[in-house]
Design a protein around this motif. Structure first.
Motif, mmCIF file in Angstrom:
data_model
loop_
_atom_site.group_PDB
_atom_site.id
_atom_site.type_symbol
_atom_site.label_atom_id
_atom_site.label_comp_id
_atom_site.label_asym_id
_atom_site.label_seq_id
_atom_site.Cartn_x
_atom_site.Cartn_y
_atom_site.Cartn_z
ATOM 1 N N SER A 133 31.854 -23.814 -7.858
ATOM 2 C CA SER A 133 30.501 -24.253 -8.207
ATOM 3 C C SER A 133 29.768 -24.834 -7.011
ATOM 4 O O SER A 133 28.602 -24.536 -6.767
ATOM 5 N N GLU A 134 30.448 -25.689 -6.235
ATOM 6 C CA GLU A 134 29.780 -26.346 -5.113
ATOM 7 C C GLU A 134 29.434 -25.349 -4.016
ATOM 8 O O GLU A 134 28.434 -25.507 -3.324
ATOM 9 N N ASN A 135 30.258 -24.308 -3.844
ATOM 10 C CA ASN A 135 29.953 -23.306 -2.826
ATOM 11 C C ASN A 135 28.846 -22.363 -3.253
ATOM 12 O O ASN A 135 28.308 -21.622 -2.437
ATOM 13 N N LEU A 136 28.509 -22.382 -4.527
ATOM 14 C CA LEU A 136 27.436 -21.522 -5.016
ATOM 15 C C LEU A 136 26.202 -22.315 -5.414
ATOM 16 O O LEU A 136 25.321 -21.817 -6.110
ATOM 17 N N GLY A 137 26.143 -23.570 -5.003
ATOM 18 C CA GLY A 137 24.913 -24.335 -5.148
ATOM 19 C C GLY A 137 24.784 -25.218 -6.361
ATOM 20 O O GLY A 137 23.745 -25.836 -6.559
ATOM 21 N N ALA A 138 25.814 -25.310 -7.189
ATOM 22 C CA ALA A 138 25.744 -26.185 -8.366
ATOM 23 C C ALA A 138 26.505 -27.475 -8.076
ATOM 24 O O ALA A 138 27.505 -27.472 -7.377
ATOM 25 N N SER A 139 26.017 -28.592 -8.621
ATOM 26 C CA SER A 139 26.707 -29.867 -8.434
ATOM 27 C C SER A 139 27.698 -30.080 -9.571
ATOM 28 O O SER A 139 27.437 -29.712 -10.718
ATOM 29 N N VAL A 140 28.838 -30.677 -9.246
ATOM 30 C CA VAL A 140 29.905 -30.874 -10.223
ATOM 31 C C VAL A 140 30.320 -32.335 -10.242
ATOM 32 O O VAL A 140 30.482 -32.959 -9.191
ATOM 33 N N GLU A 141 30.467 -32.888 -11.440
ATOM 34 C CA GLU A 141 30.940 -34.259 -11.596
ATOM 35 C C GLU A 141 32.140 -34.254 -12.533
ATOM 36 O O GLU A 141 32.096 -33.646 -13.603
ATOM 37 N N TRP A 142 33.218 -34.934 -12.112
ATOM 38 C CA TRP A 142 34.457 -34.977 -12.893
ATOM 39 C C TRP A 142 34.656 -36.364 -13.482
ATOM 40 O O TRP A 142 34.583 -37.361 -12.768
ATOM 41 N N PHE A 143 34.864 -36.422 -14.787
ATOM 42 C CA PHE A 143 35.123 -37.679 -15.483
ATOM 43 C C PHE A 143 36.617 -37.754 -15.786
ATOM 44 O O PHE A 143 37.115 -37.060 -16.685
ATOM 45 N N GLN A 144 37.314 -38.576 -15.025
ATOM 46 C CA GLN A 144 38.770 -38.605 -15.085
ATOM 47 C C GLN A 144 39.285 -39.045 -16.454
ATOM 48 O O GLN A 144 40.174 -38.411 -17.029
ATOM 49 N N ALA A 145 38.757 -40.139 -16.989
ATOM 50 C CA ALA A 145 39.271 -40.657 -18.254
ATOM 51 C C ALA A 145 39.027 -39.675 -19.394
ATOM 52 O O ALA A 145 39.862 -39.525 -20.291
ATOM 53 N N GLU A 146 37.886 -39.002 -19.354
ATOM 54 C CA GLU A 146 37.530 -38.083 -20.434
ATOM 55 C C GLU A 146 38.072 -36.678 -20.208
ATOM 56 O O GLU A 146 38.002 -35.835 -21.093
ATOM 57 N N TRP A 168 28.756 -28.735 -19.951
ATOM 58 C CA TRP A 168 29.867 -29.641 -20.217
ATOM 59 C C TRP A 168 31.099 -28.847 -20.636
ATOM 60 O O TRP A 168 31.029 -27.992 -21.523
ATOM 61 N N LEU A 169 32.232 -29.138 -19.975
ATOM 62 C CA LEU A 169 33.503 -28.530 -20.330
ATOM 63 C C LEU A 169 34.553 -29.629 -20.433
ATOM 64 O O LEU A 169 34.544 -30.574 -19.637
ATOM 65 N N ALA A 170 35.455 -29.510 -21.390
ATOM 66 C CA ALA A 170 36.523 -30.489 -21.569
ATOM 67 C C ALA A 170 37.872 -29.780 -21.476
ATOM 68 O O ALA A 170 38.047 -28.690 -22.024
ATOM 69 N N ALA A 171 38.807 -30.406 -20.777
ATOM 70 C CA ALA A 171 40.129 -29.812 -20.582
ATOM 71 C C ALA A 171 40.802 -29.528 -21.913
ATOM 72 O O ALA A 171 40.720 -30.314 -22.864
ATOM 73 N N SER A 197 54.691 -36.437 -25.444
ATOM 74 C CA SER A 197 53.970 -37.685 -25.199
ATOM 75 C C SER A 197 52.512 -37.461 -25.566
ATOM 76 O O SER A 197 52.027 -36.331 -25.588
ATOM 77 N N LYS A 198 51.795 -38.557 -25.865
ATOM 78 C CA LYS A 198 50.406 -38.398 -26.281
ATOM 79 C C LYS A 198 49.493 -39.350 -25.527
ATOM 80 O O LYS A 198 49.919 -40.360 -24.966
ATOM 81 N N GLY A 199 48.210 -39.003 -25.515
ATOM 82 C CA GLY A 199 47.178 -39.844 -24.923
ATOM 83 C C GLY A 199 45.921 -39.712 -25.751
ATOM 84 O O GLY A 199 45.863 -38.941 -26.706
ATOM 85 N N ALA A 200 44.883 -40.457 -25.383
ATOM 86 C CA ALA A 200 43.630 -40.423 -26.122
ATOM 87 C C ALA A 200 42.459 -40.467 -25.147
ATOM 88 O O ALA A 200 42.579 -40.985 -24.029
ATOM 89 N N ARG A 201 41.322 -39.936 -25.562
ATOM 90 C CA ARG A 201 40.113 -39.957 -24.737
ATOM 91 C C ARG A 201 38.889 -39.789 -25.629
ATOM 92 O O ARG A 201 38.994 -39.385 -26.783
ATOM 93 N N VAL A 202 37.741 -40.121 -25.074
ATOM 94 C CA VAL A 202 36.460 -39.923 -25.752
ATOM 95 C C VAL A 202 35.683 -38.885 -24.963
ATOM 96 O O VAL A 202 35.461 -39.043 -23.759
#
Length: 276
Positions: free
Chosen positions: A38-51, A64-67, A260-265
């Motif tokens: 994305s960054e090499n093609l001109g789009a900005s990317v932001e990663w939200f670690q907790a989410e 918006w994409l979620a793992a 194992s489990k985790g949680a996120r919003v």
């Protein structure tokens, strides 16, 4: 079969191409690293670690994409028909956004479509070429560090079966002989833990795995799954539970060894286009 990628738009490259060597092929789907593409093609990317969520700004649109989820949300400015709310479009990918060795990967086809790039796939060379606005990006597929033969891989029907059995293990109150019931699917270590704890402390609503296993070696793999549990107080955010499954190859079959489990919003994305 690997997807046939159509030419989405024409743009001739005017600069030296950027080479990336860590593309992935999972379940016959071409995955490419999101940020560097994305960054090499001109789009900005932001990663939200907790989410575990990615936000891509491309012109007036926000993606918006979620793992571990196949669904993508595209938020764009309000339309004249509905000027008080941003326009939201939902797209379901053919495979999930996936985190592999700390890198977020998305399907090649989606990147081309969302960024309006020219996309070509070379089946023989296992190479993807993306062109946009005079920039050219060449993505070579990374050779897996662990070579697993087809007969030793975890097939999709087995993954679904193990996922379903884990759902059943969330509440074992109705299962009379827990040890014998789960023995074909779980290791003795996991069965012992289930008996002691009177079930797995996870949700029982996980669907068919949307991401692929990551092989540590020929007898050890991990799989990450996620499920939406509920909406938040505003109805815009969503609570998700993640479970990480460790699988082992024993006596000629893959079994679950631990969970194992985790949680996120998960963020909604509504705040990007507030009416003026």
């Amino acid at each position: 079969m690997l997807p046939v990628i159509p030419v989405l738009s024409f743009a001739a490259a005017t600069s030296k191409p950027t080479i990336i060597n860590n593309g992935q092929i999972n379940n016959n789907r071409v995955l490419i690293p999101l940020r560097v593409v994305s960054e090499n093609l001109g789009a900005s990317v932001e990663w939200f670690q907790a989410e575990k969520e990615v936000k891509i700004k491309n012109g007036d649109s926000t993606i918006w994409l979620a793992a571990n989820f196949k669904r993508v949300i595209i938020v764009s400015p309000p339309t004249t028909e509905n000027p008080d709310m941003p326009h939201r479009e939902y797209i379901d990918l053919d495979t999930a956004t996936q985190i592999i060795n700390g890198t977020t990967y998305v399907p090649l086809r989606f990147v081309g479509q969302s960024l309006s790039a020219n996309v070509l796939w070379n089946q023989q060379a296992k190479q993807a070429t993306l062109t946009l606005g005079g920039k050219e990006l060449v993505v070579n597929m990374e050779q897996p560090s662990v070579q697993i033969s087809v007969k030793h891989k975890i097939m999709d029907p087995r993954l679904k079966l193990l996922s379903d059995k884990l759902n059943q293990a969330a509440d074992v109150s109705s299962i009379k002989n827990i040890s014998s019931y789960f023995k074909p699917y779980f290791t003795d270590k996991l069965i012992k833990s289930i008996v002691q704890n009177k079930g797995l402390n996870t949700a029982s609503t996980y669907e068919t795995p949307a991401s692929s296993p990551v092989y540590i070696n020929k007898t050890l793999a991990t799989l990450s799954q996620s499920v939406i549990l509920a909406n938040g107080l505003t109805g815009e955010d969503q609570y998700a539970e993640d479970r990480t499954i460790t699988l082992v190859f024993t006596n000629g079959v893959w079994k679950v060894d631990s969970v194992s489990k985790g949680a996120r919003v998960i963020i909604s994305g509504f705040s990007d286009f507030q009416p003026q």
